[in-house]
Design a protein around this motif. Sequence first.
Motif, PDB file in Angstrom:
ATOM      1  N   GLN A 147      48.206  48.298  33.487  1.00  0.00           N
ATOM      2  CA  GLN A 147      46.942  47.550  33.377  1.00  0.00           C
ATOM      3  C   GLN A 147      46.077  48.091  32.243  1.00  0.00           C
ATOM      4  O   GLN A 147      45.470  47.336  31.503  1.00  0.00           O
ATOM      5  CB  GLN A 147      46.154  47.628  34.685  1.00  0.00           C
ATOM      6  CG  GLN A 147      46.702  46.711  35.761  1.00  0.00           C
ATOM      7  CD  GLN A 147      45.686  46.409  36.848  1.00  0.00           C
ATOM      8  OE1 GLN A 147      44.696  47.116  36.995  1.00  0.00           O
ATOM      9  NE2 GLN A 147      45.934  45.368  37.625  1.00  0.00           N
ATOM     10  N   ASP A 200      45.443  42.116  41.195  1.00  0.00           N
ATOM     11  CA  ASP A 200      44.039  41.744  40.997  1.00  0.00           C
ATOM     12  C   ASP A 200      43.726  40.330  41.474  1.00  0.00           C
ATOM     13  O   ASP A 200      42.685  39.767  41.132  1.00  0.00           O
ATOM     14  CB  ASP A 200      43.681  41.871  39.501  1.00  0.00           C
ATOM     15  CG  ASP A 200      43.375  43.320  39.134  1.00  0.00           C
ATOM     16  OD1 ASP A 200      43.036  44.103  40.039  1.00  0.00           O
ATOM     17  OD2 ASP A 200      43.484  43.655  37.945  1.00  0.00           O
ATOM     18  N   HIS A 226      37.767  43.820  45.560  1.00  0.00           N
ATOM     19  CA  HIS A 226      38.869  43.053  44.965  1.00  0.00           C
ATOM     20  C   HIS A 226      40.222  43.586  45.420  1.00  0.00           C
ATOM     21  O   HIS A 226      41.170  42.830  45.601  1.00  0.00           O
ATOM     22  CB  HIS A 226      38.759  42.957  43.426  1.00  0.00           C
ATOM     23  CG  HIS A 226      39.464  44.035  42.657  1.00  0.00           C
ATOM     24  ND1 HIS A 226      38.876  45.232  42.363  1.00  0.00           N
ATOM     25  CD2 HIS A 226      40.705  44.099  42.118  1.00  0.00           C
ATOM     26  CE1 HIS A 226      39.727  45.979  41.673  1.00  0.00           C
ATOM     27  NE2 HIS A 226      40.837  45.315  41.507  1.00  0.00           N
ATOM     28  N   HIS A 268      46.192  50.932  43.035  1.00  0.00           N
ATOM     29  CA  HIS A 268      46.283  50.691  41.590  1.00  0.00           C
ATOM     30  C   HIS A 268      45.032  51.107  40.807  1.00  0.00           C
ATOM     31  O   HIS A 268      45.049  51.108  39.584  1.00  0.00           O
ATOM     32  CB  HIS A 268      46.696  49.242  41.272  1.00  0.00           C
ATOM     33  CG  HIS A 268      45.606  48.218  41.305  1.00  0.00           C
ATOM     34  ND1 HIS A 268      45.187  47.591  42.455  1.00  0.00           N
ATOM     35  CD2 HIS A 268      44.855  47.680  40.317  1.00  0.00           C
ATOM     36  CE1 HIS A 268      44.234  46.729  42.169  1.00  0.00           C
ATOM     37  NE2 HIS A 268      44.011  46.762  40.870  1.00  0.00           N
ATOM     38  N   HIS A 269      43.955  51.494  41.514  1.00  0.00           N
ATOM     39  CA  HIS A 269      42.786  52.037  40.801  1.00  0.00           C
ATOM     40  C   HIS A 269      42.571  53.519  41.081  1.00  0.00           C
ATOM     41  O   HIS A 269      41.560  54.086  40.697  1.00  0.00           O
ATOM     42  CB  HIS A 269      41.510  51.263  41.152  1.00  0.00           C
ATOM     43  CG  HIS A 269      41.408  49.965  40.419  1.00  0.00           C
ATOM     44  ND1 HIS A 269      41.196  49.897  39.061  1.00  0.00           N
ATOM     45  CD2 HIS A 269      41.538  48.692  40.849  1.00  0.00           C
ATOM     46  CE1 HIS A 269      41.172  48.625  38.682  1.00  0.00           C
ATOM     47  NE2 HIS A 269      41.384  47.873  39.755  1.00  0.00           N
ATOM     48  N   PHE A 317      40.285  39.012  42.778  1.00  0.00           N
ATOM     49  CA  PHE A 317      39.147  38.541  41.979  1.00  0.00           C
ATOM     50  C   PHE A 317      38.881  37.048  42.168  1.00  0.00           C
ATOM     51  O   PHE A 317      37.795  36.570  41.865  1.00  0.00           O
ATOM     52  CB  PHE A 317      39.379  38.826  40.486  1.00  0.00           C
ATOM     53  CG  PHE A 317      39.036  40.224  40.078  1.00  0.00           C
ATOM     54  CD1 PHE A 317      37.733  40.694  40.185  1.00  0.00           C
ATOM     55  CD2 PHE A 317      40.004  41.076  39.587  1.00  0.00           C
ATOM     56  CE1 PHE A 317      37.397  41.994  39.808  1.00  0.00           C
ATOM     57  CE2 PHE A 317      39.690  42.376  39.208  1.00  0.00           C
ATOM     58  CZ  PHE A 317      38.384  42.830  39.319  1.00  0.00           C
TER      59      PHE A 317
END
Length: 399
Positions: free
Chosen positions: A303, A220, A248, A274-275, A223
Amino acid sequence: MGLRKGLDISMYDRKTLSEVIPGDVILHPLYRSDGLLFITRYKTFSKSIYSHIRKQFNSKLPILTTSIPVDEKLLESLYSDPDFILSLKSVFEIHKSNAQSNIQFQDFIDCSYFHPSADIKIEKDTSQKINYPLLNWDIVNSTFDSERIISRARVVSERFTNIFKEDESLYELYLSLSNYHDVLYIHSINTASITFMIGLSLELSDDELINLSLAALFADIGFINYSESEFSDYLNTGRLDKKMFTEHIKGSVEIISKSKFCRQKDIVYGILDHHEEYSGTGYPHGKVSEDIHLFGRIISIAQKYDELVGGYLLEEIYYPFEALESIWYNNHSKYDSRIIYSFVSKSKIYKLGETIQLNRETVGEVIGFSDYLNFPLHPKVKLTNGKIIDLKNNSEALF
Ligand SMILES: [Fe+2]
């Protein structure tokens, strides 16, 4: 206590959490009951931090605070005051007995100012540039009981730290992360620690463990391209629009590419995925099941767990027990449940004789299971008051 020379004000105070007022600065880190980091040292208490603390911690827990600005002069005076070191040690002992993990005194003190004496020894290499352990390795000891896993963790952790010491570009990435927003920093370090443990339970090789932890640490970092107020808005609303999702992730990959070490396929894919969600409902591509890189599947679980327990988004905050339950049962389809199953099976979590913190006041010991195969997260627990609860039937009643 500890009067500042020439000034009639206290350099520090020992307070219980219920006595803290906005503006007080905590002089040591605060660890959650699962052993992961809750707030860093020198954090100023605000109303919002206080409301989170009230849910997670016993209000009688002592902490050391100061009401004067924290600068080099203050820290030098504090760390040369034997009474302060004794107070820190005594507060640390109470925190250690409250956390169900192996937090160490060396994690509690500021090694840049601490001068070890004959009675307090620390093993930390104070010459290293990074003043906080990158990954919370202590937690491995309290999470696993396999000697083989613990000794693997020790070897890989040393390699990991050495990579940061030797590679200037990695250190620069770490600095940009730690200089941005506290929440992003704490979340990144905690997530990296959790993924490391999941990786150990999945028998990943040493190189894979290092790459997985790096991918999690910097997943992350994109960000930091946003202003701190934009990031705070996201934390307050819990809303991440499609653009922010995509940007991001792209930002993280661009930023880590500054480090040659990070330009490895599995680190890049781990971050890119990762999302994504196992059921195909994630971002940015809606990838399904094993099309999602293994590292991405692991990072998303880590996460989510840390987000729920850390309570970073909105005012929602979960106990470790609730968070794991929520990921396992309520969000089953979003995550690769075999990964969670492998981690839970190999760890000490929910095992006979182990302790579980059920809420702020309630701690219990696992004494058995009425249906382990179907409900491995629902043991029978004996509370400290002697009452026995079968979580399979009434986990709801606790909250
Ligand atoms: Fe992310």
